[in-house]
Scaffold this active site. Sequence first.
Site, PDB file in Angstrom:
ATOM      1  N   ASP A  60       1.034  -1.168  -0.033  1.00 22.60           N
ATOM      2  CA  ASP A  60       0.054  -0.036  -0.010  1.00 22.60           C
ATOM      3  C   ASP A  60       0.892   1.287  -0.050  1.00 22.60           C
ATOM      4  OD1 ASP A  60      -2.896  -0.792   0.331  1.00 22.60           O
ATOM      5  OD2 ASP A  60      -2.168  -1.863   1.972  1.00 22.60           O
ATOM      6  N   GLU A  65      -0.289   9.769   1.111  1.00 21.64           N
ATOM      7  CA  GLU A  65      -1.153  10.474   2.033  1.00 21.64           C
ATOM      8  C   GLU A  65      -1.065  10.407   3.527  1.00 21.64           C
ATOM      9  OE1 GLU A  65      -4.887  13.493   1.239  1.00 21.64           O
ATOM     10  OE2 GLU A  65      -5.305  11.228   1.785  1.00 21.64           O
ATOM     11  N   ASP A  66      -1.233   8.898   3.692  1.00 21.70           N
ATOM     12  CA  ASP A  66      -1.457   8.325   5.119  1.00 21.70           C
ATOM     13  C   ASP A  66      -0.399   8.516   6.020  1.00 21.70           C
ATOM     14  OD1 ASP A  66      -4.345   7.558   4.544  1.00 21.70           O
ATOM     15  OD2 ASP A  66      -3.522   5.920   3.532  1.00 21.70           O
ATOM     16  N   ARG A  85       1.301  -1.375   7.391  1.00 21.63           N
ATOM     17  CA  ARG A  85       1.714  -0.128   6.812  1.00 21.63           C
ATOM     18  C   ARG A  85       2.743   0.693   7.682  1.00 21.63           C
ATOM     19  NH1 ARG A  85      -2.558   3.271   3.701  1.00 21.63           N
ATOM     20  NH2 ARG A  85      -0.399   4.056   2.977  1.00 21.63           N
ATOM     21  N   ARG A 131      -8.554   3.511  11.757  1.00 19.32           N
ATOM     22  CA  ARG A 131      -7.190   3.726  11.617  1.00 19.32           C
ATOM     23  C   ARG A 131      -6.559   4.734  12.473  1.00 19.32           C
ATOM     24  NH1 ARG A 131      -5.557   1.708   6.513  1.00 19.32           N
ATOM     25  NH2 ARG A 131      -6.644  -0.111   6.153  1.00 19.32           N
ATOM     26  N   HIS A 161     -11.558   6.096   5.713  1.00 19.48           N
ATOM     27  CA  HIS A 161     -10.965   7.428   6.291  1.00 19.48           C
ATOM     28  C   HIS A 161     -12.285   8.486   6.048  1.00 19.48           C
ATOM     29  CE1 HIS A 161      -6.644   5.643   4.944  1.00 19.48           C
ATOM     30  NE2 HIS A 161      -6.823   5.615   6.444  1.00 19.48           N
ATOM     31  N   CYS A 248      -5.012  10.066  -1.822  1.00 20.03           N
ATOM     32  CA  CYS A 248      -4.221   9.047  -1.174  1.00 20.03           C
ATOM     33  C   CYS A 248      -2.811   9.046  -1.810  1.00 20.03           C
ATOM     34  CB  CYS A 248      -4.695   7.766  -0.787  1.00 20.03           C
ATOM     35  SG  CYS A 248      -6.521   7.726  -0.576  1.00 20.03           S
TER      36      CYS A 248
HETATM   37  C1  CIR Z   1      -5.317   1.022   3.061  1.00 19.12           C
HETATM   38  O1  CIR Z   1      -6.197   0.127   3.439  1.00 19.12           O
HETATM   39  O2  CIR Z   1      -4.723   1.261   3.847  1.00 19.12           O
HETATM   40  C2  CIR Z   1      -5.130   1.086   1.476  1.00 19.12           C
HETATM   41  N1  CIR Z   1      -5.503  -0.064   0.921  1.00 19.12           N
HETATM   42  C3  CIR Z   1      -5.829   2.359   1.019  1.00 19.12           C
HETATM   43  C4  CIR Z   1      -5.188   3.557   1.707  1.00 19.12           C
HETATM   44  C5  CIR Z   1      -6.102   4.754   1.088  1.00 19.12           C
HETATM   45  N2  CIR Z   1      -5.568   5.795   1.730  1.00 19.12           N
HETATM   46  C6  CIR Z   1      -6.459   7.083   1.823  1.00 19.12           C
HETATM   47  O3  CIR Z   1      -7.457   7.026   1.597  1.00 19.12           O
HETATM   48  N3  CIR Z   1      -5.933   8.190   2.394  1.00 19.12           N
END
Ligand code: CIR
Length: 253
Positions: A60, A65-66, A85, A131, A161, A248
């Site tokens: 991922d 962005e996360d 992650r 999260r 999110h 993201c």
């Molecule tokens: C996750 O589940 O963390 C990733 N497959 C998707 C993350 C998407 N990020 C976001 O919406 N900021």
Amino acid sequence: MFNKAIVRRPGKSLVKGITTAGLGPPDYQLALKQHDAYIKTLESCGLSVTVMEADEDYPDGMFVEDVALLMPGLAVITRPGADARRGETVSMEKALREFFDQIEIIEAPGTVDAGDIMMVGKHFYIGLSERTNAAGAEQMIGHLRQYGYDGSTVTISEGLHFKSSVSYLENNHIVVTGELVEKPELENFYPVVISTDGAYSANSVWINNSVLVPSGFPQTSQSIAALGYEVIELDVSEFQKLDGGLSCLSLRF
Ligand code: CIR
């Protein structure tokens, strides 16, 4: 205004990314093409884009962005809520040291995915989600206050999110869907309300008066264009298969 962005190339391991979408596995070659187009679009909006290499250990990893929250004068490295992650932050911190002198770090037991954080000027709305926990949000608000910013929390129960369901377009405009339409915390914004079938397009991205909207949602594009923005549609189907949206895929600053 933003003038820079950071992205990370998808790796072949993206097929192992976390997902609840039920849309099947993403196609690596198509994901690369869509990512190329995404980078070109950021550049066409005036951003200078730093492209990090793929890291196959992190399926991922392209959802950059996360793992960090950026603002003038400060980067906060998050502690992602999904175990798989967590290590994505190591290379991101290195990359951000090039651009930021002040870097703060979210520590255990706090967890934060910055996909849960919406910047509105100097205020940050932080979604408490699966999260992002209260300890993480509290640490984040502490860091923000130290640097002249502020934050507040919004509890969410739908979507991955907070920003899966709301995007800030500047000028007090938001694009919003689902449970967030009725949230008192967002009642002072002018909303573009998106119906449940178009929910994926509530994750749109304002960049210097253009707004990136996922392709396939003409109603969303029209409503945003009617507010005076230049709308740019982008196909991100392969990232949608991993619950990822347009925002993201980059860190903008
Ligand atoms: C996750 O589940 O963390 C990733 N497959 C998707 C993350 C998407 N990020 C976001 O919406 N900021």
